[in-house]
Enzyme design. Structure first.
Site, PDB file in Angstrom:
ATOM      1  NE  ARG A 111      -1.607  -4.511   1.004  1.00 47.94           N
ATOM      2  CZ  ARG A 111      -1.537  -3.193   1.166  1.00 47.94           C
ATOM      3  NH1 ARG A 111      -2.232  -2.603   2.120  1.00 47.94           N
ATOM      4  NH2 ARG A 111      -0.780  -2.451   0.371  1.00 47.94           N
ATOM      5  CD  GLU A 165       3.857  -4.257 -12.345  1.00 49.05           C
ATOM      6  OE1 GLU A 165       3.395  -4.448 -11.204  1.00 49.05           O
ATOM      7  OE2 GLU A 165       3.781  -3.161 -12.933  1.00 49.05           O
ATOM      8  NE  ARG A 210      -4.701   0.915  -1.898  1.00 49.28           N
ATOM      9  CZ  ARG A 210      -4.473   0.957  -3.205  1.00 49.28           C
ATOM     10  NH1 ARG A 210      -3.520   0.222  -3.744  1.00 49.28           N
ATOM     11  NH2 ARG A 210      -5.193   1.742  -3.996  1.00 49.28           N
ATOM     12  CD1 TRP A 213       1.971 -11.405  -5.106  1.00 44.29           C
ATOM     13  CD2 TRP A 213       1.040 -13.032  -6.318  1.00 44.29           C
ATOM     14  NE1 TRP A 213       1.222 -10.812  -6.096  1.00 44.29           N
ATOM     15  CE2 TRP A 213       0.634 -11.786  -6.849  1.00 44.29           C
ATOM     16  CE3 TRP A 213       0.565 -14.204  -6.916  1.00 44.29           C
ATOM     17  CZ2 TRP A 213      -0.215 -11.681  -7.955  1.00 44.29           C
ATOM     18  CZ3 TRP A 213      -0.291 -14.097  -8.019  1.00 44.29           C
ATOM     19  CH2 TRP A 213      -0.665 -12.851  -8.523  1.00 44.29           C
ATOM     20  CG  ASP A 214       5.848  -9.597  -6.787  1.00 43.15           C
ATOM     21  OD1 ASP A 214       6.091  -8.825  -7.727  1.00 43.15           O
ATOM     22  OD2 ASP A 214       4.815  -9.513  -6.100  1.00 43.15           O
ATOM     23  NE  ARG A 226       4.697   2.407  -7.824  1.00 40.27           N
ATOM     24  CZ  ARG A 226       3.682   2.051  -7.027  1.00 40.27           C
ATOM     25  NH1 ARG A 226       3.328   0.780  -6.946  1.00 40.27           N
ATOM     26  NH2 ARG A 226       3.048   2.950  -6.324  1.00 40.27           N
ATOM     27  CG  ASP A 253      -2.821  -4.355  -6.228  1.00 37.51           C
ATOM     28  OD1 ASP A 253      -2.307  -5.266  -6.907  1.00 37.51           O
ATOM     29  OD2 ASP A 253      -2.154  -3.629  -5.479  1.00 37.51           O
ATOM     30  N   GLY A 312      -3.127  -9.351  -4.496  1.00 40.85           N
ATOM     31  CA  GLY A 312      -2.155  -9.213  -5.577  1.00 40.85           C
ATOM     32  C   GLY A 312      -2.789  -8.715  -6.860  1.00 40.85           C
ATOM     33  CG  ASN A 354       1.634  -6.221  -0.169  1.00 42.57           C
ATOM     34  OD1 ASN A 354       0.605  -5.638  -0.474  1.00 42.57           O
ATOM     35  ND2 ASN A 354       2.561  -6.460  -1.056  1.00 42.57           N
ATOM     36  CD  GLU A 379      -3.817   2.265  -7.028  1.00 35.79           C
ATOM     37  OE1 GLU A 379      -4.943   2.316  -6.509  1.00 35.79           O
ATOM     38  OE2 GLU A 379      -2.808   1.857  -6.435  1.00 35.79           O
TER      39      GLU A 379
END
Length: 518
Positions: A194, A479, A260, A148-149, A141, A295, A293, A185, A494
């Protein structure tokens, strides 16, 4: 047709950032349409709709929907309206089939091209913020660049000798700093409020390893603007905290206080069920958790268990301040490269002050661990998380702390598949039993920095073996992973488990080469 009249009222709190000019996120563009689509769960994943590309002018779409919605004599299909007016986003790896019989290193090197994104073309009404250079997407997704990834993805690109791609991605981040005043982000309009953990200075280290210290001079102005953003010297405010002794540390602080857009249903539903008297603060804390990061995680929760008690903005995170410490040292290096020794000394001094403050407020002698600091309660958090290894990753911690931290890592965090993120299983994805590639890497590097090489190898080996086991079974790198029961998938979060996956690929390739594993 079911309508959700409550939620558009929430947007009266939304303030468009002046520095973003005419860029508007999907909630501002589509109003009630976004509310109805997200609350009706037209798409299983809320990120799908905000990533859709409009087929015509957004104003015409919003106006057309308003007419339909306000006419009681007209029956319509919400999904049909969306299909008529938007194109759904594609999965970056759709159509790609891996060969489980080939070595995982071959798989990763093939995936670089699969996860590569060409320079963007601007589309009116799309949430995608166009970037001028190619980049690597995480996968699944996540079909855009993430802040940061990207650092951890670059570790693998470095091993593959793909320095041109590393430079392209760094230049994209520099472009965003120039355009928006910070690194968002990700390159989506709904991410502009952010940032994410600030790894830009770390990225420069990777590039400097290949091209020399001139890199620091080349990106000095960009790094300075990045630092100014975090230090509240731009239009953005809220990232700095004055500690009881007058020293200044940092926290995560999203500039907005609405749901969000990509998780509108989840945030709005949580707000309705929450006992919080300040819903806007709840939204800001959820958003700030996304900026971290992590979350989400028990480290942000007042009761350590329930997301409705999230208090991200009340905490001074140890890992964030370690990254800004590294940023200050890198600024000192950059100014030295350009011959400005006064500024170089200034940032070196700031780094020293930050180091002292981190030691004072984040080292828990009782727990033998680095923890976050609670601003309101004026005491350290009781939550022990893998963020506690980051002082060793940036070489900030004194030598005498490593033995206690290493013993706790081995006794409490180390499991069959690597290191757990926290010691609590709350159902949130940044908690036990899950392990994540970036945290494994920072722990391994931190241990190596302090000569705990045997434990570092153990962590690396267990993590790599779990990654390879899942790859041989599924043909995918994920991931996140369940490091406690390596026969189960990671859970929480989520959205469904994502495969691809940028930072997993990068860290695994780095570890395979470092320890000669396969």
């Amino acid at each position: 047709m079911q309508r959700f009249l409550l939620f558009p009222l929430l947007f009266c709190f939304y303030c468009v950032q002046a520095q973003y000019g005419s860029i508007q996120p999907p909630d501002r563009l589509y109003g009630a349409l976004l509310t109805d689509v997200q609350m009706s769960k037209v798409f299983k994943d809320g990120k799908t709709f905000v990533d859709c590309v409009p087929k015509k002018d957004p104003k015409a779409i919003a106006s057309g929907y308003k007419s339909l919605r306000n006419n009681p004599l007209v029956r319509y299909s919400l999904k049909g309206f969306v299909d008529d007016n938007f194109s759904e986003p594609a999965n970056p790896a759709s159509g790609y089939v891996s060969d489980k019989s080939e070595p995982v290193t071959n798989h990763i090197n093939k995936l670089w091209s699969v996860l590569s994104h060409a320079p963007d073309v601007a589309v009116n009404g799309s949430s995608l913020l166009p970037l001028p250079n190619p980049y690597i997407m995480p996968g699944g997704r996540f079909r855009e660049i993430y802040y940061w990834d990207s650092y951890f993805t670059m570790l693998g690109l470095q091993e593959s000798g793909m320095y041109a791609m590393i430079e392209n991605m760094i230049n994209n981040f520099a472009f965003m700093v120039q355009q928006y005043g910070h690194i968002p982000n990700g390159n989506r309009s709904y991410f502009l409020s952010r940032s994410q953990p600030p790894f830009f200075s770390m990225m420069l280290d990777l590039l400097a390893a290949q091209y020399g210290n001139r890199v620091y001079a080349q990106y000095q102005m960009t790094l300075q603007r990045e630092y100014n953003y975090w230090m509240d010297k731009t239009d953005a405010r809220g990232h700095t905290v004055t500690m009881p002794d007058g020293s200044v540390l940092n926290r995560y602080y999203d500039q907005d206080n609405v749901p969000r857009q990509e998780s509108f249903f989840e945030d709005s539903t949580l707000a309705l069920s929450s006992k919080s008297k300040n819903i806007r603060q709840l939204y800001r804390d959820l958003r700030s958790g996304a900026e971290s990061g992590w979350d989400f995680s028990s480290r942000w929760l007042a009761d350590g268990q329930h997301l409705s008690t999230i208090q991200t903005t009340r905490l001074v995170p140890v890992d964030l301040n370690c990254l800004i410490y590294h940023m200050e040292l890198t600024l000192s290096k950059a100014y030295k490269e350009t011959g400005d020794l006064v500024q170089s000394a200034y940032y070196s001094k700031l780094a020293g002050k930050r180091k002292k403050a981190i030691m004072k407020y984040c080292w828990s002698s009782a727990q033998g661990w680095y923890v976050d600091y609670h601003i309101g309660r004026k005491r350290q958090s009781a939550e022990m998380t893998l963020a506690g290894v980051v002082p060793f990753f940036v070489k900030l911690a004194p030598e005498e702390h490593i033995n206690r931290v290493a013993a706790t890592l081995e006794k409490s965090f180390l499991k069959a598949g690597g290191l757990m993120t926290t010691l609590k299983n709350t159902g949130e994805q940044w908690d036990a039993p899950n392990g994540w590639a970036p945290l494994q890497w920072m722990a391994i590097e931190g241990l190596n920095n302090y000569n705990k090489k045997e434990l570092a190898r153990t962590v690396a080996t267990r993590w790599a073996e779990l990654n390879i086991k899942v790859y041989k079974s599924t043909g995918k790198l994920m991931e996140k992973y369940n490091v406690v029961d390596t026969n189960l998938e990671a859970g929480g979060g989520e959205y469904e488990a994502q495969d691809g996956f940028g930072w997993t690929n990068g860290v695994l390739l780095k570890l395979l080469k470092m320890y000669n594993l396969q």
